[in-house]
Write a protein that holds these residues in place. Sequence first.
Motif, mmCIF file in Angstrom:
data_model
loop_
_atom_site.group_PDB
_atom_site.id
_atom_site.type_symbol
_atom_site.label_atom_id
_atom_site.label_comp_id
_atom_site.label_asym_id
_atom_site.label_seq_id
_atom_site.Cartn_x
_atom_site.Cartn_y
_atom_site.Cartn_z
ATOM 1 N N ASP A 192 1.778 7.502 1.092
ATOM 2 C CA ASP A 192 1.381 7.035 -0.235
ATOM 3 C C ASP A 192 0.871 8.196 -1.081
ATOM 4 O O ASP A 192 1.076 8.244 -2.292
ATOM 5 C CB ASP A 192 0.316 5.935 -0.127
ATOM 6 C CG ASP A 192 -0.968 6.409 0.551
ATOM 7 O OD1 ASP A 192 -0.894 7.304 1.418
ATOM 8 O OD2 ASP A 192 -2.045 5.872 0.227
ATOM 9 N N ARG A 229 11.928 -4.346 3.486
ATOM 10 C CA ARG A 229 10.724 -4.374 4.309
ATOM 11 C C ARG A 229 10.600 -5.733 4.975
ATOM 12 O O ARG A 229 10.927 -6.765 4.377
ATOM 13 C CB ARG A 229 9.476 -4.135 3.458
ATOM 14 C CG ARG A 229 9.241 -2.678 3.094
ATOM 15 C CD ARG A 229 7.889 -2.523 2.431
ATOM 16 N NE ARG A 229 7.576 -1.125 2.175
ATOM 17 C CZ ARG A 229 6.420 -0.723 1.674
ATOM 18 N NH1 ARG A 229 5.494 -1.619 1.365
ATOM 19 N NH2 ARG A 229 6.198 0.555 1.478
ATOM 20 N N LYS A 231 7.955 -7.287 5.495
ATOM 21 C CA LYS A 231 6.899 -8.031 4.824
ATOM 22 C C LYS A 231 7.019 -7.818 3.332
ATOM 23 O O LYS A 231 7.240 -6.700 2.868
ATOM 24 C CB LYS A 231 5.522 -7.553 5.310
ATOM 25 C CG LYS A 231 4.356 -8.303 4.700
ATOM 26 C CD LYS A 231 3.035 -7.783 5.283
ATOM 27 C CE LYS A 231 1.838 -8.515 4.670
ATOM 28 N NZ LYS A 231 0.559 -8.029 5.228
ATOM 29 N N VAL A 233 6.386 -6.941 -0.331
ATOM 30 C CA VAL A 233 5.467 -6.003 -0.951
ATOM 31 C C VAL A 233 4.669 -6.726 -2.025
ATOM 32 O O VAL A 233 5.231 -7.388 -2.890
ATOM 33 C CB VAL A 233 6.239 -4.821 -1.579
ATOM 34 C CG1 VAL A 233 5.272 -3.864 -2.259
ATOM 35 C CG2 VAL A 233 7.049 -4.104 -0.521
ATOM 36 N N LYS A 234 3.343 -6.592 -1.960
ATOM 37 C CA LYS A 234 2.482 -7.230 -2.958
ATOM 38 C C LYS A 234 2.222 -6.251 -4.098
ATOM 39 O O LYS A 234 2.487 -5.049 -3.990
ATOM 40 C CB LYS A 234 1.169 -7.648 -2.306
ATOM 41 C CG LYS A 234 1.336 -8.698 -1.211
ATOM 42 C CD LYS A 234 -0.008 -9.135 -0.653
ATOM 43 C CE LYS A 234 0.171 -10.208 0.411
ATOM 44 N NZ LYS A 234 -1.113 -10.658 0.975
ATOM 45 N N ASN A 237 -2.480 -3.256 -2.726
ATOM 46 C CA ASN A 237 -2.689 -3.157 -1.282
ATOM 47 C C ASN A 237 -4.180 -3.142 -0.985
ATOM 48 O O ASN A 237 -5.022 -3.201 -1.894
ATOM 49 C CB ASN A 237 -1.988 -1.924 -0.700
ATOM 50 C CG ASN A 237 -2.474 -0.619 -1.317
ATOM 51 O OD1 ASN A 237 -3.615 -0.513 -1.759
ATOM 52 N ND2 ASN A 237 -1.611 0.383 -1.336
ATOM 53 N N LEU A 238 -4.537 -3.042 0.289
ATOM 54 C CA LEU A 238 -5.938 -3.128 0.678
ATOM 55 C C LEU A 238 -6.745 -1.957 0.119
ATOM 56 O O LEU A 238 -7.926 -2.110 -0.223
ATOM 57 C CB LEU A 238 -6.060 -3.170 2.201
ATOM 58 C CG LEU A 238 -7.467 -3.440 2.756
ATOM 59 C CD1 LEU A 238 -8.028 -4.747 2.230
ATOM 60 C CD2 LEU A 238 -7.433 -3.440 4.289
ATOM 61 N N GLU A 239 -6.102 -0.788 0.009
ATOM 62 C CA GLU A 239 -6.812 0.353 -0.577
ATOM 63 C C GLU A 239 -7.173 0.072 -2.023
ATOM 64 O O GLU A 239 -8.260 0.425 -2.486
ATOM 65 C CB GLU A 239 -5.973 1.616 -0.460
ATOM 66 C CG GLU A 239 -6.699 2.858 -0.961
ATOM 67 C CD GLU A 239 -5.992 4.144 -0.604
ATOM 68 O OE1 GLU A 239 -5.472 4.781 -1.540
ATOM 69 O OE2 GLU A 239 -5.948 4.500 0.587
ATOM 70 N N ASP A 240 -6.281 -0.585 -2.781
ATOM 71 C CA ASP A 240 -6.595 -0.964 -4.157
ATOM 72 C C ASP A 240 -7.799 -1.902 -4.209
ATOM 73 O O ASP A 240 -8.654 -1.787 -5.093
ATOM 74 C CB ASP A 240 -5.389 -1.641 -4.809
ATOM 75 C CG ASP A 240 -4.200 -0.704 -4.955
ATOM 76 O OD1 ASP A 240 -4.418 0.463 -5.311
ATOM 77 O OD2 ASP A 240 -3.073 -1.151 -4.699
#
Length: 253
Positions: A192, A229, A231, A233-234, A237-240
Amino acid sequence: MRETIISVKNLVKNYGDFKAVKDISFDVFEGEIFGLLGPNGAGKSTTLEIIETLRTKTSGSITVNGFDLDKQPGDIKKIIGVQLQSSGFYPGLTLLELISLFAGLYNKEVDAMELLKKVNLQDKAKNKSKELSGGQKQRFSIATTLINQPKIIFLDEPTTGLDPQARRNLWELIKDIRNNGTTVIITTHYMDEAEQLCDRIAIMDEGKIISMDSPDKMIDDLVATGFERPKQVKAANLEDVFIHLTGKEMRDE
Protein backbone atom coordinates in the motif's frame (compact mmCIF):
# COMPACT_ATOMS: atom_id res chain seq x y z
CA MET A 1 10.33 14.11 -22.07
CA ARG A 2 11.51 13.26 -18.56
CA GLU A 3 15.24 13.42 -17.89
CA THR A 4 16.98 10.24 -16.75
CA ILE A 5 18.93 10.81 -13.52
CA ILE A 6 20.02 7.19 -12.86
CA SER A 7 20.78 4.69 -15.59
CA VAL A 8 21.60 1.07 -14.78
CA LYS A 9 22.66 -1.17 -17.66
CA ASN A 10 23.28 -4.94 -17.48
CA LEU A 11 24.16 -4.87 -13.78
CA VAL A 12 25.58 -8.10 -12.39
CA LYS A 13 26.72 -8.87 -8.84
CA ASN A 14 28.14 -12.28 -7.94
CA TYR A 15 29.36 -13.60 -4.62
CA GLY A 16 31.44 -16.54 -5.71
CA ASP A 17 29.04 -18.89 -7.47
CA PHE A 18 25.98 -17.10 -6.10
CA LYS A 19 24.41 -14.62 -8.52
CA ALA A 20 22.75 -11.92 -6.40
CA VAL A 21 21.92 -9.55 -9.28
CA LYS A 22 21.41 -11.03 -12.73
CA ASP A 23 21.94 -8.62 -15.62
CA ILE A 24 19.32 -6.01 -14.75
CA SER A 25 18.71 -2.68 -16.49
CA PHE A 26 16.47 0.23 -15.53
CA ASP A 27 16.30 4.03 -15.49
CA VAL A 28 15.11 6.41 -12.81
CA PHE A 29 13.66 9.74 -13.93
CA GLU A 30 14.46 13.06 -12.35
CA GLY A 31 11.86 14.19 -9.81
CA GLU A 32 10.05 10.87 -9.36
CA ILE A 33 9.58 8.50 -6.45
CA PHE A 34 10.89 5.18 -7.69
CA GLY A 35 10.24 1.99 -5.72
CA LEU A 36 12.43 -1.09 -5.79
CA LEU A 37 10.35 -3.94 -4.39
CA GLY A 38 10.88 -7.62 -3.82
CA PRO A 39 10.99 -10.37 -1.20
CA ASN A 40 14.00 -10.77 1.07
CA GLY A 41 16.98 -11.95 -0.93
CA ALA A 42 15.67 -10.57 -4.23
CA GLY A 43 18.76 -8.41 -4.75
CA LYS A 44 17.20 -4.98 -4.26
CA SER A 45 19.40 -3.88 -1.35
CA THR A 46 22.52 -5.05 -3.18
CA THR A 47 21.44 -3.08 -6.25
CA LEU A 48 20.91 0.11 -4.27
CA GLU A 49 24.17 -0.26 -2.34
CA ILE A 50 26.04 -0.52 -5.64
CA ILE A 51 24.38 2.67 -6.94
CA GLU A 52 25.19 4.36 -3.61
CA THR A 53 28.89 3.44 -4.13
CA LEU A 54 28.78 1.29 -0.98
CA ARG A 55 29.30 -2.03 -2.76
CA THR A 56 31.29 -3.05 -5.82
CA LYS A 57 29.65 -4.56 -8.88
CA THR A 58 30.77 -7.56 -10.89
CA SER A 59 29.90 -6.04 -14.27
CA GLY A 60 27.59 -3.60 -16.00
CA SER A 61 27.47 0.18 -16.11
CA ILE A 62 25.81 2.82 -13.93
CA THR A 63 25.54 6.58 -14.37
CA VAL A 64 24.09 8.92 -11.76
CA ASN A 65 23.27 12.47 -12.88
CA GLY A 66 25.74 11.97 -15.72
CA PHE A 67 28.56 10.68 -13.50
CA ASP A 68 30.08 7.29 -14.31
CA LEU A 69 30.15 5.04 -11.23
CA ASP A 70 33.48 3.50 -12.25
CA LYS A 71 35.24 6.80 -12.94
CA GLN A 72 33.49 9.37 -10.72
CA PRO A 73 32.25 7.71 -7.50
CA GLY A 74 33.29 10.76 -5.47
CA ASP A 75 31.08 13.03 -7.57
CA ILE A 76 28.15 10.66 -7.06
CA LYS A 77 28.61 10.69 -3.28
CA LYS A 78 28.32 14.48 -3.29
CA ILE A 79 24.85 14.51 -4.87
CA ILE A 80 23.12 11.64 -3.03
CA GLY A 81 21.69 11.24 0.45
CA VAL A 82 21.48 7.81 2.03
CA GLN A 83 19.17 7.18 4.97
CA LEU A 84 21.08 6.40 8.15
CA GLN A 85 19.74 3.87 10.62
CA SER A 86 18.80 5.52 13.93
CA SER A 87 21.03 3.04 15.76
CA GLY A 88 23.99 4.82 14.15
CA PHE A 89 23.34 8.14 15.93
CA TYR A 90 25.38 9.12 18.96
CA PRO A 91 22.76 8.77 21.74
CA GLY A 92 24.26 11.49 23.92
CA LEU A 93 24.02 14.28 21.32
CA THR A 94 21.03 16.52 20.70
CA LEU A 95 19.44 16.72 17.26
CA LEU A 96 21.07 20.11 16.67
CA GLU A 97 24.47 18.69 17.62
CA LEU A 98 24.00 15.67 15.38
CA ILE A 99 23.10 17.84 12.39
CA SER A 100 26.16 20.02 13.03
CA LEU A 101 28.31 16.89 13.22
CA PHE A 102 27.02 15.51 9.91
CA ALA A 103 27.23 18.94 8.26
CA GLY A 104 30.89 19.06 9.25
CA LEU A 105 31.48 15.67 7.66
CA TYR A 106 29.90 16.94 4.44
CA ASN A 107 31.72 20.27 4.77
CA LYS A 108 28.37 22.02 4.37
CA GLU A 109 26.84 25.06 6.04
CA VAL A 110 23.39 24.00 7.26
CA ASP A 111 20.61 25.83 9.10
CA ALA A 112 19.93 23.01 11.55
CA MET A 113 16.68 24.45 12.89
CA GLU A 114 15.31 25.03 9.40
CA LEU A 115 16.13 21.43 8.53
CA LEU A 116 14.32 20.19 11.63
CA LYS A 117 11.30 22.31 10.68
CA LYS A 118 11.13 20.46 7.35
CA VAL A 119 10.55 17.20 9.23
CA ASN A 120 8.43 18.80 12.00
CA LEU A 121 11.01 18.20 14.73
CA GLN A 122 11.86 21.79 15.65
CA ASP A 123 10.33 21.25 19.10
CA LYS A 124 12.76 18.37 19.67
CA ALA A 125 15.88 20.30 18.66
CA LYS A 126 17.50 20.04 22.08
CA ASN A 127 16.40 16.47 22.72
CA LYS A 128 18.81 13.59 22.39
CA SER A 129 18.15 11.04 19.68
CA LYS A 130 17.58 8.30 22.27
CA GLU A 131 14.64 10.32 23.63
CA LEU A 132 12.72 10.26 20.35
CA SER A 133 9.83 7.96 19.50
CA GLY A 134 10.04 5.56 16.56
CA GLY A 135 8.34 7.92 14.12
CA GLN A 136 10.45 10.86 15.24
CA LYS A 137 13.64 8.85 14.81
CA GLN A 138 12.63 7.96 11.26
CA ARG A 139 11.83 11.58 10.43
CA PHE A 140 15.18 12.66 11.82
CA SER A 141 16.87 9.88 9.88
CA ILE A 142 15.35 11.27 6.69
CA ALA A 143 16.43 14.77 7.69
CA THR A 144 20.04 13.56 7.76
CA THR A 145 19.74 12.56 4.09
CA LEU A 146 18.99 16.20 3.22
CA ILE A 147 22.04 17.77 4.90
CA ASN A 148 24.17 17.86 1.75
CA GLN A 149 21.22 19.14 -0.35
CA PRO A 150 21.21 16.02 -2.54
CA LYS A 151 19.63 15.58 -5.94
CA ILE A 152 18.69 11.98 -5.01
CA ILE A 153 17.89 10.32 -1.69
CA PHE A 154 17.72 6.61 -0.92
CA LEU A 155 15.27 5.39 1.72
CA ASP A 156 15.49 1.76 2.83
CA GLU A 157 12.18 0.59 4.32
CA PRO A 158 11.63 3.94 6.08
CA THR A 159 8.32 3.08 7.79
CA THR A 160 9.06 -0.42 9.09
CA GLY A 161 7.80 -0.79 12.65
CA LEU A 162 5.81 2.44 12.70
CA ASP A 163 2.15 2.73 13.64
CA PRO A 164 -0.36 3.78 10.93
CA GLN A 165 -0.37 7.44 12.02
CA ALA A 166 3.42 7.69 11.87
CA ARG A 167 3.47 5.91 8.49
CA ARG A 168 1.01 8.34 6.93
CA ASN A 169 2.93 11.33 8.32
CA LEU A 170 6.14 9.96 6.85
CA TRP A 171 4.43 9.46 3.48
CA GLU A 172 3.54 13.15 3.42
CA LEU A 173 7.13 14.07 4.27
CA ILE A 174 8.48 11.92 1.42
CA LYS A 175 6.01 13.49 -1.02
CA ASP A 176 7.06 16.97 0.11
CA ILE A 177 10.72 16.11 -0.50
CA ARG A 178 9.89 14.95 -4.01
CA ASN A 179 7.73 18.02 -4.65
CA ASN A 180 10.72 20.19 -3.73
CA GLY A 181 12.69 18.65 -6.60
CA THR A 182 14.55 15.73 -5.05
CA THR A 183 14.39 12.31 -6.68
CA VAL A 184 13.51 9.56 -4.17
CA ILE A 185 14.45 5.88 -4.40
CA ILE A 186 12.61 3.74 -1.86
CA THR A 187 12.44 0.11 -0.82
CA THR A 188 9.48 -1.16 1.13
CA HIS A 189 7.66 -4.37 1.99
CA TYR A 190 4.34 -2.50 2.29
CA MET A 191 2.50 -2.68 -1.01
CA ASP A 192 0.00 0.00 0.00
CA GLU A 193 2.95 2.28 0.66
CA ALA A 194 4.40 1.67 -2.78
CA GLU A 195 0.98 2.22 -4.36
CA GLN A 196 0.50 5.52 -2.52
CA LEU A 197 3.99 6.94 -2.97
CA CYS A 198 5.66 5.62 -6.10
CA ASP A 199 5.37 7.03 -9.59
CA ARG A 200 6.94 3.79 -10.88
CA ILE A 201 8.11 0.56 -9.33
CA ALA A 202 10.42 -2.26 -10.33
CA ILE A 203 9.66 -5.65 -8.79
CA MET A 204 12.68 -7.89 -8.30
CA ASP A 205 12.81 -11.61 -7.58
CA GLU A 206 15.81 -13.92 -7.49
CA GLY A 207 18.13 -11.21 -8.78
CA LYS A 208 16.02 -10.19 -11.78
CA ILE A 209 13.52 -7.43 -12.52
CA ILE A 210 10.31 -9.23 -13.37
CA SER A 211 8.10 -6.19 -13.91
CA MET A 212 8.47 -2.40 -14.06
CA ASP A 213 5.76 0.22 -14.54
CA SER A 214 3.50 2.56 -12.59
CA PRO A 215 1.47 0.92 -9.81
CA ASP A 216 -1.78 1.85 -11.58
CA LYS A 217 -0.66 0.23 -14.83
CA MET A 218 0.42 -2.95 -13.07
CA ILE A 219 -2.92 -3.19 -11.29
CA ASP A 220 -4.86 -2.51 -14.49
CA ASP A 221 -2.86 -5.18 -16.32
CA LEU A 222 -3.63 -7.70 -13.60
CA VAL A 223 -7.35 -6.88 -13.64
CA ALA A 224 -7.34 -7.24 -17.44
CA THR A 225 -6.32 -10.89 -17.05
CA GLY A 226 -9.63 -11.56 -15.28
CA PHE A 227 -8.11 -11.51 -11.80
CA GLU A 228 -10.58 -10.86 -8.98
CA ARG A 229 -9.93 -10.56 -5.28
CA PRO A 230 -11.61 -13.29 -3.26
CA LYS A 231 -13.03 -10.59 -0.96
CA GLN A 232 -14.88 -7.53 -2.18
CA VAL A 233 -12.82 -4.38 -1.90
CA LYS A 234 -14.44 -1.83 0.40
CA ALA A 235 -14.23 1.92 0.06
CA ALA A 236 -11.99 2.06 3.15
CA ASN A 237 -9.77 -0.31 5.09
CA LEU A 238 -8.96 -0.85 8.76
CA GLU A 239 -6.00 1.53 8.58
CA ASP A 240 -8.37 4.28 7.39
CA VAL A 241 -10.59 3.54 10.40
CA PHE A 242 -7.59 3.81 12.73
CA ILE A 243 -6.48 7.13 11.25
CA HIS A 244 -10.02 8.51 11.34
CA LEU A 245 -10.50 7.60 14.99
CA THR A 246 -7.10 8.73 16.25
CA GLY A 247 -6.88 11.95 14.26
CA LYS A 248 -5.08 12.99 11.10
CA GLU A 249 -3.03 15.86 12.52
CA MET A 250 0.73 15.57 13.03
CA ARG A 251 1.44 14.10 16.44
CA ASP A 252 4.50 13.04 18.39
CA GLU A 253 4.76 9.49 17.13
